[in-house]
Design a protein around this motif. Structure first.
Motif, mmCIF file in Angstrom:
data_model
loop_
_atom_site.group_PDB
_atom_site.id
_atom_site.type_symbol
_atom_site.label_atom_id
_atom_site.label_comp_id
_atom_site.label_asym_id
_atom_site.label_seq_id
_atom_site.Cartn_x
_atom_site.Cartn_y
_atom_site.Cartn_z
ATOM 1 N N LEU A 145 0.828 -1.209 0.000
ATOM 2 C CA LEU A 145 0.000 0.000 0.000
ATOM 3 C C LEU A 145 0.864 1.261 0.000
ATOM 4 C CD1 LEU A 145 -2.756 -1.077 2.566
ATOM 5 C CD2 LEU A 145 -3.047 -0.768 0.102
ATOM 6 N N ILE A 146 1.917 1.242 0.815
ATOM 7 C CA ILE A 146 2.821 2.395 0.882
ATOM 8 C C ILE A 146 3.513 2.604 -0.468
ATOM 9 C CG2 ILE A 146 5.024 3.175 1.869
ATOM 10 C CD1 ILE A 146 2.717 3.735 3.678
ATOM 11 N N PHE A 147 3.942 1.495 -1.087
ATOM 12 C CA PHE A 147 4.615 1.582 -2.390
ATOM 13 C C PHE A 147 3.678 2.180 -3.430
ATOM 14 C CE2 PHE A 147 6.017 -0.387 -6.431
ATOM 15 C CZ PHE A 147 7.332 0.096 -6.442
ATOM 16 N N ALA A 148 2.406 1.766 -3.395
ATOM 17 C CA ALA A 148 1.429 2.286 -4.353
ATOM 18 C C ALA A 148 1.150 3.762 -4.104
ATOM 19 C CB ALA A 148 0.134 1.480 -4.261
ATOM 20 N N VAL A 149 0.986 4.133 -2.841
ATOM 21 C CA VAL A 149 0.698 5.528 -2.505
ATOM 22 C C VAL A 149 1.878 6.428 -2.859
ATOM 23 C CG1 VAL A 149 0.293 7.123 -0.587
ATOM 24 C CG2 VAL A 149 -0.998 5.000 -0.727
ATOM 25 N N ALA A 150 3.101 5.960 -2.574
ATOM 26 C CA ALA A 150 4.295 6.755 -2.891
ATOM 27 C C ALA A 150 4.430 6.956 -4.394
ATOM 28 C CB ALA A 150 5.539 6.073 -2.341
ATOM 29 N N GLY A 151 4.017 5.948 -5.175
ATOM 30 C CA GLY A 151 4.104 6.078 -6.623
ATOM 31 C C GLY A 151 3.042 6.995 -7.195
ATOM 32 N N LEU A 152 1.861 7.032 -6.550
ATOM 33 C CA LEU A 152 0.770 7.846 -7.055
ATOM 34 C C LEU A 152 0.831 9.283 -6.543
ATOM 35 C CD1 LEU A 152 -2.195 5.314 -6.662
ATOM 36 C CD2 LEU A 152 -1.082 6.006 -8.780
ATOM 37 N N GLY A 153 1.400 9.464 -5.329
ATOM 38 C CA GLY A 153 1.408 10.791 -4.733
ATOM 39 C C GLY A 153 2.359 11.732 -5.444
#
Length: 346
Positions: A145-153
C-alpha cells in the motif's frame, strides 16, 4: 593536479574504511558485553562462572542452567534478532523511499503485522507457527500500500509519512475491534500491543529467527543498488538500474524482517527510525556499510533497553516497547524540527 585529487580520494576512502572497521569491532564488542549482562542480570542471580561453564560444556548449577536456557537466553536472543531485523528494515525503507523519517512503525508496517497476527490468533487459535506467516503477510500488505501511494502521490516524502499514519490508525482500529469482540484475547495480547519480550520461548524464536538471518544477508546484497538509487531516479535508470524492482525488493525485504520481528516481540517501535540515523552518523551514507552495521546497533539497542526495562524498577518490569517509545518519540520530533524550513519534504 589529477594525481593529487586521486590520492586525496584514496586517502578519504581509506579513512572511511578504517572508521567503518573500528565501528564494527566496537559494536560487536559492546553487543557481546550487553548480551552477557542480559543473561547474568535478573531477578534470579546467575553468576558469570555458570554462564561460562554452560558455554564450554562444563558442569553448572542446575537452577542456573534452567534460568539461562528457559528464560534469559531466549529473551536475549529475541532482543538481538528483533533489533537487528527492525534496524535493517528501517534502513531499507529509508533508502528505498528516500525518506529519512520512514521506519516500520511510522509507515504502518508494525500495525499491519500486529493486526494480521491478532486476526490469525482469533481465527485459527490452535494452529502452531502461524504468527510469523501472518505477521509477514500483514507487513507485506502495508508495504504494498505504501509503495502504491508513494508512486501515485505527487510528494513522496510527505505522502509516505501521512499515509503511514493513516494506515497505522486503520490497523490499530482493527486490532482494538478484535480485542473488543474477543475480550479474552486481550490477556495474551496486552504485552504484544506495546512490544515486550517477557515470557518469550525459544520455540517461538527459532523459525522467524532463521528467516531473519536469511533476509539480513539478502538485505546486505542490496546496498550497491540502493546507492545507485540515491543518485536520483533518472540517473539511476540511465546507469541501468531497474528502479521499480529495486524499491519493491527493498520493501519486501523490510516487510519480511519487520513481520518476523513482530511475530515474537510484538509492536516494538522506533528501532528502525533511530538506528539508521545513528549508523550514518558513525560510518557515513554508503548503504553497503549502513545495512551491514544497522543490525549490530539494532540488536545492541533493543538488548540494552530490555535490560533497563527489567532492572530499572525491579522487582517490577516494564515492556521494552515503552522504553523504546520514550526514546523514539522525542527523536522523531527532533528529526522533524531539524528539517523545519523545508518541512517533511525539505
Amino acid at each position: 593536479m589529477q594525481t593529487t585529487n586521486s590520492r586525496g580520494k584514496r586517502g578519504r576512502a581509506l579513512q572511511a574504511d578504517g572508521r567503518f572497521a573500528v565501528a564494527m569491532v566496537a559494536s560487536v564488542a559492546l553487543l557481546g558485553c550487553v548480551a552477557v549482562l542480559g543473561i547474568v542480570i535478573g531477578s534470579t542471580s546467575v553468576g558469570l562462572p555458570d554462564v561460562l561453564a554452560l558455554a564450554f560444556g562444563a558442569p553448572a548449577e542446575q537452577t542456573a542452567v534452567n534460568v539461562i536456557w528457559n528464560i534469559r537466553l531466549p529473551r536475549v536472543l529475541a532482543a538481538l534478532l528483533a533489533g537487528a531485523a527492525l534496524a535493517q528494515a528501517g534502513a531499507l525503507i529509508q533508502a528505498a523511499l528516500d525518506n529519512p523519517l520512514a521506519s516500520p512503525n511510522v509507515i504502518g508496517v508494525n500495525a499491519g503485522s500486529g493486526f494480521f497476527v491478532l486476526l490469525a490468533a482469533c481465527a485459527f487459535p490452535n494452529v502452531f507457527g502461524l504468527a510469523p506467516v501472518a505477521a509477514f503477510l500483514g507487513a507485506l500488505c502495508v508495504a504494498g500500500l505504501i509503495f502504491a501511494v508513494a508512486g501515485l502521490g505527487g510528494s513522496p516524502r510527505l505522502t509516505v509519512v501521512l499515509a503511514g499514519m493513516a494506515f497505522t490508525a486503520i490497523f490499530t482500529a482493527g486490532m482494538n475491534t478484535i480485542l473488543i469482540v474477543n475480550p479474552d484475547a486481550y490477556v495474551s495480547a496486552s504485552g504484544f500491543l506495546v512490544g515486550g519480550l517477557s515470557g518469550v520461548k525459544l520455540s517461538e524464536v527459532i523459525v522467524p529467527g532463521c528467516a531473519i538471518c536469511v533476509v539480513l544477508v539478502l538485505g546486505l546484497l542490496q546496498g550497491t543498488r540502493l546507492n545507485l538509487l540515491s543518485l536520483g531516479e533518472h540517473q539511476a535508470h540511465s546507469l541501468g538500474l531497474n528502479v521499480r524492482r529495486t524499491r519493491l525488493t527493498a520493501l519486501v525485504s523490510a516487510a519480511a524482517l519487520a513481520g518476523c520481528a513482530v511475530s515474537f516481540a510484538g509492536l516494538v517501535g522506533f528501532v528502525g527510525l533511530i538506528v539508521p540515523h545513528a549508523v550514518r552518523a558513525l560510518v557515513g551514507h554508503d548503504n553497503r556499510r549502513v545495512l551491514a552495521m544497522a543490525p549490530l546497533l539494532g540488536g545492541l539497542l533493543v538488548c540494552l533497553c530490555d535490560l533497563l526495562a527489567r532492572t530499572m524498577f525491579a522487582p517490577y518490569e516494564i515492556p521494552v516497547g515503552i522504553v523504546l517509545s520514550l526514546l523514539g518519540g522525542p527523536f522523531f520530533v527532533y528529526l522533524i524540527l531539524r528539517r523545519g524550513k523545508g518541512g517533511l519534504d525539505g
